[in-house]
Scaffold this active site. Structure first.
Site, PDB file in Angstrom:
ATOM      1  N   GLU A 109       0.846  -1.194   0.000  1.00 54.47           N
ATOM      2  CA  GLU A 109       0.000   0.000   0.000  1.00 54.47           C
ATOM      3  C   GLU A 109       0.879   1.241   0.000  1.00 54.47           C
ATOM      4  O   GLU A 109       1.933   1.271   0.651  1.00 54.47           O
ATOM      5  CB  GLU A 109      -0.919   0.000   1.227  1.00 54.47           C
ATOM      6  N   GLU A 113      -2.716  10.505   3.015  1.00 54.38           N
ATOM      7  CA  GLU A 113      -3.867  10.694   3.893  1.00 54.38           C
ATOM      8  C   GLU A 113      -3.846  12.131   4.403  1.00 54.38           C
ATOM      9  O   GLU A 113      -2.874  12.571   5.012  1.00 54.38           O
ATOM     10  CB  GLU A 113      -3.834   9.726   5.074  1.00 54.38           C
TER      11      GLU A 113
END
Length: 296
Positions: A109, A113
């Site tokens: 991943e 964010e």
């Protein structure tokens, strides 16, 4: 770290100085396409709105639900970019994410964010990299602009040698291939791209101390661009059929050049508020991959 009271002046000075130097080689110019070319909604379809023939998308968060979308294809390596305008005002507890991820238990991943904050406090951009299911590689920065006032470009360059996170073509983080040091690197799990807007007030702002103020809802994140230039692969693929032959594999993209390193150092010195590579309380021994991070 204390944030400058005049980030616009600092940025203007930085760009003025940069213009007098040899400019770094950025990734290939992103090509803006409609949302439906590369992406599909994944949940809470009624909390998404498209405009101008799908060239712009809004995600909407209220007290009932957030929403999200994902790419149609899965990719091994490439350049992925999005123009994003974050929710405005008091956004404590609200998270907007743009990331790549595989789907198995030992997943890879690559995360952007955006962590909301109280009015007047800067939004925080957190990046993270998971390899083989292992994360805990958080870095956090303040942005040198208000990300809710206008669109800004957030990009990921991913090849066999490095992962680079860019904000408006300024590198803010690298993650080098350190397989020879025993560190897994994302190279054999195709990943889809995802974006979502959701309530994360159990952790996002001051560790969960600041809760989402639903009186300010709905929260709206806006998107344009939807650029994908990657090697598309089936979920089962272990390698990219064009591996080593694409533009992102060429020598000039295997490391940052001197100007890009200077820009990254500027981000580290002026805007970084957390780097797991330098957290000796959490990691008494520097994680092995950090030895490749020349600015750590």
């Amino acid at each position: 770290m204390t944030v400058s009271s005049s980030p616009w002046a600092l940025m203007a000075l930085f760009l003025m100085v940069s213009s007098t130097m040899v400019m770094a080689i950025p990734p290939r110019k992103a090509i803006d396409v409609p949302f439906g070319r590369n992406y599909v909604p994944t949940w809470a379809f009624d909390h998404q709105k498209q405009f101008n023939g799908g060239s712009e998308l809004q995600l909407i968060l209220d007290k009932y639900t957030g929403t999200g979308f994902q790419s149609k294809g899965s990719y091994l390596f490439g350049h992925f970019s999005m123009h994003i305008k974050l929710p405005a005002g008091d956004t404590a507890g609200v998270v907007t994410a743009f990331y790549l991820s595989s789907t198995n238990n030992e997943h890879d991943e690559i995360d952007f964010e955006f962590l909301g904050n109280r009015t007047g406090q800067p939004a925080i951009l957190q990046t993270n990299v998971f390899t083989g299911g292992k994360g805990n590689r958080e870095q956090r920065i303040y942005l040198w602009f208000d990300p809710s006032k206008a669109y800004h470009t957030y990009s990921i360059l991913w090849n066999m040698y490095q992962i680079v996170f860019f904000v408006d073509n300024i590198p803010i983080r690298t993650f080098k291939n350190a397989k020879d040091l025993g560190v897994r690197f994302p190279f054999n799990q195709p990943m889809k791209l995802y974006s979502s807007l959701w309530n994360a007030d159990d952790w996002a702002t001051r560790g969960g101390l600041e809760k989402t103020n639903w009186a300010n809802a709905p929260f709206v994140a806006s998107y344009k661009g939807f650029h994908i230039d990657g090697c598309q692969a089936s979920v089962e693929a272990k390698y990219c059929a064009t591996q080593g032959r694409m533009w992102w594999d060429q020598k000039e993209f295997r490391d940052l050049d001197a100007e890009q390193w200077r820009r990254l150092k500027w981000v580290r010195m002026k805007w970084t508020i957390y780097n797991y590579c330098t957290d000796r309380t959490r990691f008494p021994v520097m994680p092995a991959e950090c030895k490749r991070d020349r600015d750590a």
